[in-house]
Write a protein that holds these residues in place. Structure first.
Motif, PDB file in Angstrom:
ATOM      1  N   GLN A 103       0.836  -1.201   0.000  1.00 44.36           N
ATOM      2  CA  GLN A 103       0.000   0.000   0.000  1.00 44.36           C
ATOM      3  C   GLN A 103       0.877   1.259   0.000  1.00 44.36           C
ATOM      4  N   VAL A 104       1.945   1.246   0.803  1.00 46.39           N
ATOM      5  CA  VAL A 104       2.868   2.386   0.882  1.00 46.39           C
ATOM      6  C   VAL A 104       3.677   2.494  -0.405  1.00 46.39           C
ATOM      7  N   GLU A 105       4.208   1.374  -0.859  1.00 46.25           N
ATOM      8  CA  GLU A 105       5.073   1.372  -2.040  1.00 46.25           C
ATOM      9  C   GLU A 105       4.333   1.823  -3.291  1.00 46.25           C
ATOM     10  N   ASP A 106       3.085   1.438  -3.420  1.00 44.06           N
ATOM     11  CA  ASP A 106       2.291   1.862  -4.585  1.00 44.06           C
ATOM     12  C   ASP A 106       2.061   3.371  -4.578  1.00 44.06           C
ATOM     13  N   LEU A 107       1.773   3.933  -3.394  1.00 43.51           N
ATOM     14  CA  LEU A 107       1.551   5.378  -3.290  1.00 43.51           C
ATOM     15  C   LEU A 107       2.845   6.161  -3.538  1.00 43.51           C
ATOM     16  N   LEU A 108       3.965   5.620  -3.078  1.00 48.48           N
ATOM     17  CA  LEU A 108       5.261   6.273  -3.329  1.00 48.48           C
ATOM     18  C   LEU A 108       5.551   6.347  -4.827  1.00 48.48           C
ATOM     19  N   LEU A 109       5.292   5.268  -5.515  1.00 47.80           N
ATOM     20  CA  LEU A 109       5.486   5.247  -6.975  1.00 47.80           C
ATOM     21  C   LEU A 109       4.597   6.277  -7.661  1.00 47.80           C
ATOM     22  N   GLN A 110       3.380   6.398  -7.171  1.00 46.38           N
ATOM     23  CA  GLN A 110       2.419   7.356  -7.737  1.00 46.38           C
ATOM     24  C   GLN A 110       2.920   8.794  -7.556  1.00 46.38           C
ATOM     25  N   VAL A 111       3.388   9.128  -6.337  1.00 45.85           N
ATOM     26  CA  VAL A 111       3.884  10.483  -6.054  1.00 45.85           C
ATOM     27  C   VAL A 111       5.156  10.765  -6.850  1.00 45.85           C
ATOM     28  N   LYS A 138      -8.834  -2.240  12.492  1.00 44.62           N
ATOM     29  CA  LYS A 138      -9.119  -1.464  11.280  1.00 44.62           C
ATOM     30  C   LYS A 138      -9.137   0.030  11.573  1.00 44.62           C
ATOM     31  N   LYS A 139      -9.623   0.415  12.760  1.00 42.91           N
ATOM     32  CA  LYS A 139      -9.708   1.830  13.117  1.00 42.91           C
ATOM     33  C   LYS A 139      -8.337   2.477  13.266  1.00 42.91           C
ATOM     34  N   GLU A 140      -7.325   1.666  13.603  1.00 43.07           N
ATOM     35  CA  GLU A 140      -5.973   2.192  13.811  1.00 43.07           C
ATOM     36  C   GLU A 140      -5.212   2.398  12.510  1.00 43.07           C
ATOM     37  N   LEU A 141      -5.713   1.837  11.421  1.00 39.39           N
ATOM     38  CA  LEU A 141      -4.991   1.901  10.150  1.00 39.39           C
ATOM     39  C   LEU A 141      -5.204   3.233   9.442  1.00 39.39           C
ATOM     40  N   LEU A 142      -4.155   3.676   8.726  1.00 36.52           N
ATOM     41  CA  LEU A 142      -4.244   4.927   7.955  1.00 36.52           C
ATOM     42  C   LEU A 142      -5.101   4.714   6.719  1.00 36.52           C
ATOM     43  N   GLU A 143      -5.974   5.658   6.453  1.00 36.42           N
ATOM     44  CA  GLU A 143      -6.737   5.617   5.212  1.00 36.42           C
ATOM     45  C   GLU A 143      -5.825   6.043   4.071  1.00 36.42           C
ATOM     46  N   SER A 144      -6.194   5.684   2.866  1.00 35.65           N
ATOM     47  CA  SER A 144      -5.350   5.947   1.698  1.00 35.65           C
ATOM     48  C   SER A 144      -5.027   7.427   1.531  1.00 35.65           C
ATOM     49  N   ALA A 145      -6.030   8.289   1.702  1.00 40.89           N
ATOM     50  CA  ALA A 145      -5.822   9.739   1.528  1.00 40.89           C
ATOM     51  C   ALA A 145      -4.866  10.287   2.585  1.00 40.89           C
ATOM     52  N   SER A 146      -5.032   9.836   3.827  1.00 42.33           N
ATOM     53  CA  SER A 146      -4.160  10.297   4.913  1.00 42.33           C
ATOM     54  C   SER A 146      -2.729   9.820   4.709  1.00 42.33           C
ATOM     55  N   LEU A 147      -2.592   8.577   4.239  1.00 41.94           N
ATOM     56  CA  LEU A 147      -1.265   8.016   3.991  1.00 41.94           C
ATOM     57  C   LEU A 147      -0.553   8.785   2.881  1.00 41.94           C
ATOM     58  N   LYS A 149      -1.027  11.893   1.984  1.00 44.62           N
ATOM     59  CA  LYS A 149      -0.660  13.216   2.499  1.00 44.62           C
ATOM     60  C   LYS A 149       0.627  13.135   3.324  1.00 44.62           C
ATOM     61  N   LEU A 150       0.715  12.111   4.172  1.00 42.30           N
ATOM     62  CA  LEU A 150       1.910  11.934   4.996  1.00 42.30           C
ATOM     63  C   LEU A 150       3.147  11.669   4.140  1.00 42.30           C
ATOM     64  N   LEU A 151       2.983  10.858   3.103  1.00 40.98           N
ATOM     65  CA  LEU A 151       4.109  10.531   2.229  1.00 40.98           C
ATOM     66  C   LEU A 151       4.598  11.758   1.465  1.00 40.98           C
ATOM     67  N   ARG A 152       3.700  12.681   1.155  1.00 37.85           N
ATOM     68  CA  ARG A 152       4.090  13.916   0.471  1.00 37.85           C
ATOM     69  C   ARG A 152       4.806  14.871   1.430  1.00 37.85           C
ATOM     70  N   GLU A 153       4.355  14.909   2.686  1.00 35.78           N
ATOM     71  CA  GLU A 153       4.888  15.876   3.645  1.00 35.78           C
ATOM     72  C   GLU A 153       6.136  15.385   4.372  1.00 35.78           C
ATOM     73  N   GLU A 154       6.193  14.110   4.694  1.00 34.07           N
ATOM     74  CA  GLU A 154       7.270  13.599   5.535  1.00 34.07           C
ATOM     75  C   GLU A 154       8.454  13.044   4.748  1.00 34.07           C
ATOM     76  N   VAL A 155       8.212  12.563   3.552  1.00 38.03           N
ATOM     77  CA  VAL A 155       9.289  11.962   2.760  1.00 38.03           C
ATOM     78  C   VAL A 155      10.052  13.053   2.010  1.00 38.03           C
ATOM     79  N   VAL A 156      11.400  12.957   2.017  1.00 33.37           N
ATOM     80  CA  VAL A 156      12.235  13.882   1.254  1.00 33.37           C
ATOM     81  C   VAL A 156      12.453  13.277  -0.132  1.00 33.37           C
ATOM     82  N   TYR A 157      11.970  13.989  -1.144  1.00 33.14           N
ATOM     83  CA  TYR A 157      12.132  13.522  -2.522  1.00 33.14           C
ATOM     84  C   TYR A 157      13.329  14.229  -3.151  1.00 33.14           C
TER      85      TYR A 157
END
Length: 377
Positions: A103-111, A138-147, A149-157
């Motif tokens: 789930q994380v790796e697919d979103l990283l590729l997209q960004v 399930k309640k503790e898991l990040l939703e796709s949109a939130s994940l 957003k975090l990958l855009r803000e926290e990851v250094v590209y």
């Protein structure tokens, strides 16, 4: 709620098990491999029906035990794996939990693909992304949109770029290789006048300077003019003086408490005897990040000192000398390799020399006659 889901998931398996039990109940002589046995009355009398019934009961028990173990194993595995998750850590900071790494790796590729289109260059990841296996509802898991957003803000590209290295240290970053090379050419031009270029055998750098392709943060990329000034001065500070009527280099140096020598270092192409009104004089004494090394073959004439010969004469007093033959300097043609660092001579190596005029020895006559004693008045 979770128990109901487990029951629902196990229902098909239970039905399959019931089918297996019904087959066990229908066991007949055929299943006991008696199909080809031709039974007659005598043989039937000899059969031990008690042992046969025990075999059938034992098979029922075995099937029941296997089915029970299978059901228990499936139930345990379902309950366990239904809660498995991964904690996502970006550069040592936990940002949330996801059900799968994909789930994380697919979103990283997209960004990354999005940024690649925006910058027309390959994109890399400058942050360290790690996963820690854990459990989460399930309640503790990040939703796709939130994940996302975090990958855009926290990851250094990082962006594919070209860096100038001096002695293995990066000093400037550019988007293209052509920009990096043009800046190095500008740095050389700061110490070499266009009219003198033909006289140089080689124009290079004192340090090991090279351009390398690598990934850098976008904010580190510099413009050509900005980078050239930074490399030449070792700083991006700018301080300029405009020459006024009647000013001289000496006067400007006194005004700003900068030595004439340092002013010339800050303005390598400046002719101190020919400054003009409104001419811009750089007041920041440079500490260049690279040094321009020039090698030229210089041809020049050099005087050969003459020797001096002394003759003695009794016709002259001891405190008297006279030049009998005037000495004349000789001349020789020199070819030398001259190395300069940032316009200042660093070394000179004579390649060849040829005497074109021999020196003429100077003859000096020195007196030996005693000086007469002075009479008192």
């Amino acid at each position: 709620m979770k128990l109901e889901k487990v029951k629902s998931a196990l229902k098909p398996m239970v039905e399959a098990s019931k089918g297996a039990f019904s087959k066990v109940k229908k066991i007949d002589l055929k299943n006991l491999k008696l199909k080809k046995v031709n039974l007659n009355i005598k043989q039937l009398k000899q059969l031990d029906f008690n042992k046969l019934s025990k075999k059938i009961v034992n098979k029922k028990r075995f099937a029941l035990t296997v089915s029970s173990v299978l059901l228990a194993t499936i139930l345990i595995m379902y309950v366990y794996f239904s809660g498995v998750a991964y904690s996502v850590n970006i550069s040592g900071k936990e940002v949330g939990k996801v059900r799968s790494k994909k789930q994380v790796e697919d979103l990283l590729l997209q960004v990354k693909e999005e940024y690649k289109q925006q910058n027309t260059a390959e994109i890399g990841i400058g942050s360290q992304i790690e996963y820690t296996k854990t459990r989460a509802s399930k309640k503790e898991l990040l939703e796709s949109a939130s994940l996302e957003k975090l990958l855009r803000e926290e990851v250094v590209y990082t962006i594919q770029s070209f860096s100038i290295f001096a002695n293995d240290s990066s000093i400037a970053v550019f988007k293209t290789k052509e920009e990096a090379e043009s800046v190095l050419a500008k740095v050389k031009d700061a110490y070499v006048k266009e009219a003198d270029k033909a006289n140089y055998k080689e124009i290079t750098f004192a340090e090991k300077v090279e351009v390398k392709q690598e990934f850098n943060e976008k904010g580190k990329i510099m413009g050509a003019e900005e980078a050239a000034n930074f490399i030449l001065k070792g700083t991006d500070e700018m301080k300029i003086h405009k020459v006024q009527s009647g000013e001289s280099i000496w006067g400007i140096s006194r005004k700003y408490n900068i030595s004439v020598e340092n002013l010339q270092k800050a303005n390598p192409k400046l002719d101190p005897n020919k400054i003009k009104i409104d001419q811009e004089i750089n007041l920041v004494v440079p500490k260049p990040l690279v040094s321009v090394k020039t090698t030229e073959v210089a041809k020049y004439k050099e005087n050969i000192p003459f020797e001096q010969k002394v003759e003695f004469s009794s016709s002259l007093y001891k405190d008297q000398t006279n030049i009998k033959v005037k000495g004349v300097y000789g001349e020789r043609d020199i070819v030398a390799e001259v190395i300069k660092i940032n316009g200042i001579e660093d070394s000179r190596n004579v390649i060849s020399e040829k005497v074109t005029k021999e020196p003429k020895t100077q003859v000096v006559v020195k007196g030996t006659k005693e000086i007469p004693a002075k009479k008192g008045t």
